[in-house]
Scaffold this active site. Structure first.
Site, mmCIF file in Angstrom:
data_model
loop_
_atom_site.group_PDB
_atom_site.id
_atom_site.type_symbol
_atom_site.label_atom_id
_atom_site.label_comp_id
_atom_site.label_asym_id
_atom_site.label_seq_id
_atom_site.Cartn_x
_atom_site.Cartn_y
_atom_site.Cartn_z
ATOM 1 N N CYS A 1 -2.825 6.242 -3.751
ATOM 2 C CA CYS A 1 -3.045 5.585 -2.461
ATOM 3 C C CYS A 1 -2.388 6.412 -1.367
ATOM 4 O O CYS A 1 -1.242 6.832 -1.513
ATOM 5 C CB CYS A 1 -2.451 4.180 -2.472
ATOM 6 S SG CYS A 1 -2.724 3.275 -0.932
ATOM 7 N N LEU A 2 -3.111 6.621 -0.281
ATOM 8 C CA LEU A 2 -2.564 7.405 0.826
ATOM 9 C C LEU A 2 -1.343 6.721 1.433
ATOM 10 O O LEU A 2 -0.529 7.381 2.083
ATOM 11 C CB LEU A 2 -3.649 7.619 1.892
ATOM 12 C CG LEU A 2 -4.853 8.436 1.401
ATOM 13 C CD1 LEU A 2 -5.985 8.389 2.423
ATOM 14 C CD2 LEU A 2 -4.446 9.875 1.107
ATOM 15 N N GLN B 1 -4.722 0.595 7.060
ATOM 16 C CA GLN B 1 -3.900 1.777 6.759
ATOM 17 C C GLN B 1 -3.677 2.650 7.989
ATOM 18 O O GLN B 1 -2.753 3.460 8.013
ATOM 19 C CB GLN B 1 -4.540 2.624 5.643
ATOM 20 C CG GLN B 1 -4.529 1.938 4.276
ATOM 21 C CD GLN B 1 -5.147 2.814 3.220
ATOM 22 O OE1 GLN B 1 -6.365 2.859 3.084
ATOM 23 N NE2 GLN B 1 -4.339 3.539 2.473
ATOM 24 N N HIS C 1 -9.927 -1.338 -4.753
ATOM 25 C CA HIS C 1 -8.658 -0.826 -4.218
ATOM 26 C C HIS C 1 -8.631 -1.014 -2.695
ATOM 27 O O HIS C 1 -7.625 -1.481 -2.135
ATOM 28 C CB HIS C 1 -8.509 0.649 -4.604
ATOM 29 C CG HIS C 1 -7.358 1.367 -3.970
ATOM 30 N ND1 HIS C 1 -6.292 1.862 -4.694
ATOM 31 C CD2 HIS C 1 -7.107 1.696 -2.666
ATOM 32 C CE1 HIS C 1 -5.441 2.439 -3.855
ATOM 33 N NE2 HIS C 1 -5.909 2.358 -2.624
ATOM 34 N N GLU C 2 -9.740 -0.667 -2.030
ATOM 35 C CA GLU C 2 -9.792 -0.799 -0.560
ATOM 36 C C GLU C 2 -9.760 -2.262 -0.146
ATOM 37 O O GLU C 2 -9.092 -2.627 0.830
ATOM 38 C CB GLU C 2 -11.049 -0.134 0.003
ATOM 39 C CG GLU C 2 -11.204 1.352 -0.284
ATOM 40 C CD GLU C 2 -9.966 2.158 -0.003
ATOM 41 O OE1 GLU C 2 -9.153 1.761 0.851
ATOM 42 O OE2 GLU C 2 -9.770 3.189 -0.658
ATOM 43 N N HIS D 1 -6.419 -3.766 0.121
ATOM 44 C CA HIS D 1 -5.709 -3.485 1.379
ATOM 45 C C HIS D 1 -5.993 -4.568 2.422
ATOM 46 O O HIS D 1 -5.106 -4.918 3.211
ATOM 47 C CB HIS D 1 -6.130 -2.122 1.953
ATOM 48 C CG HIS D 1 -5.465 -0.949 1.302
ATOM 49 N ND1 HIS D 1 -4.101 -0.731 1.337
ATOM 50 C CD2 HIS D 1 -5.983 0.094 0.612
ATOM 51 C CE1 HIS D 1 -3.811 0.393 0.691
ATOM 52 N NE2 HIS D 1 -4.938 0.919 0.239
ATOM 53 N N GLY E 1 -11.195 6.996 0.074
ATOM 54 C CA GLY E 1 -11.407 5.717 0.737
ATOM 55 C C GLY E 1 -10.294 5.470 1.736
ATOM 56 O O GLY E 1 -9.246 6.114 1.672
HETATM 57 O O1 GNR Z 1 -7.819 8.767 -2.172
HETATM 58 C C1 GNR Z 1 -7.719 7.795 -2.907
HETATM 59 N N1 GNR Z 1 -7.951 7.950 -4.234
HETATM 60 C C2 GNR Z 1 -8.096 6.875 -5.117
HETATM 61 C C3 GNR Z 1 -8.093 7.148 -6.474
HETATM 62 C C4 GNR Z 1 -8.261 6.130 -7.382
HETATM 63 C C5 GNR Z 1 -8.431 4.845 -6.954
HETATM 64 C C6 GNR Z 1 -8.412 4.559 -5.602
HETATM 65 C C7 GNR Z 1 -8.265 5.571 -4.690
HETATM 66 S S1 GNR Z 1 -8.292 5.201 -2.997
HETATM 67 C C8 GNR Z 1 -7.303 6.493 -2.355
HETATM 68 C C9 GNR Z 1 -7.263 6.460 -0.846
HETATM 69 C C10 GNR Z 1 -6.587 5.179 -0.397
HETATM 70 O O2 GNR Z 1 -5.414 4.984 -0.424
HETATM 71 N N2 GNR Z 1 -7.382 4.211 -0.009
HETATM 72 O O3 GNR Z 1 -6.871 3.015 0.336
HETATM 73 NI NI NI Z 2 -5.016 2.817 -0.758
#
Ligand code: GNR
Ligand code: NI
Length: 177
Positions: A102-103, A51, A144-145, A148, A46
């Site tokens: 998270c990236l 980001q 999670h997204e 952000h 995601g």
């Molecule tokens: O790549 C991602 N893996 C992930 C694993 C578990 C819960 C959420 C994520 S999102 C993350 C990519 C990212 O940072 N998206 O904002």
């Molecule tokens: Ni993230």
């Protein structure tokens, strides 16, 4: 095709609240395409626009799960999904725990508790509305997204002790790298 640089904590842009998308134009479609390229390149499942430094309420997700029709489990069919102006409702009382990464917090993982199911209203790139009840990893990932878009990182859901330990590891990793 363009791969955009991904902002990392403690970049203050990651803490801004993203603005609703109002212009469903070619610029938005180009940004979505670049975000999808960037997500696959990272690789991640995601990515939120903020980001890559654009504080607009748009995110892309591709769980990249193996094709259930493929017995070897090796064929990953690309299925990128784009969510513009997502809004949540009816979170389940039941929760899921997932080890999130998270990236923008590279190479760090920790368990996060979130509602197991959630209903999502969103628009597509043409502004057309959609609604779907989500569960499993999709529910976890879209929450999670969506965080952000509100300037929230998964580490904000941890105890201070766990967060501090994780950030220490991140600093250590960066010193060596
Ligand atoms: O790549 C991602 N893996 C992930 C694993 C578990 C819960 C959420 C994520 S999102 C993350 C990519 C990212 O940072 N998206 O904002
Ligand atoms: Ni993230």
């Amino acid at each position: 095709m363009a791969i955009l640089p991904i902002l990392e904590t403690p970049d203050p842009i990651l803490r801004t609240i993203s603005k609703p998308v109002t212009a469903f134009d070619a610029t938005l479609k180009q940004l979505a395409a670049d975000m999808i390229d960037t997500m696959y390149d990272a690789p991640g499942i995601g990515l939120a626009a903020v980001q890559v430094g654009v504080p607009l309420r748009m995110l892309v997700i591709d769980l990249q799960e193996p094709d259930p029709a493929d017995e070897s489990g090796e064929t990953i069919v690309k299925n990128p999904r784009i969510f513009v102006n997502p809004v949540f409702s009816e979170p389940s009382a039941a929760t899921n725990i997932y080890s999130e990464g998270c990236l923008s917090v590279p190479e760090q993982y920790a368990d996060v508790v979130r509602p197991a199911q959630i209903t999502v209203d969103w628009q597509d790139l043409d502004g057309k509305p959609h609604r779907e009840r989500m569960d499993g990893l999709m529910a976890t990932c879209i929450q999670h997204e969506h965080d952000h878009l509100e300037g929230i990182l998964f580490i904000d859901h941890l105890s201070r002790l766990k967060r501090d330990m994780l950030l220490k590891k991140l600093h250590k990793m960066r010193r060596v790298a």
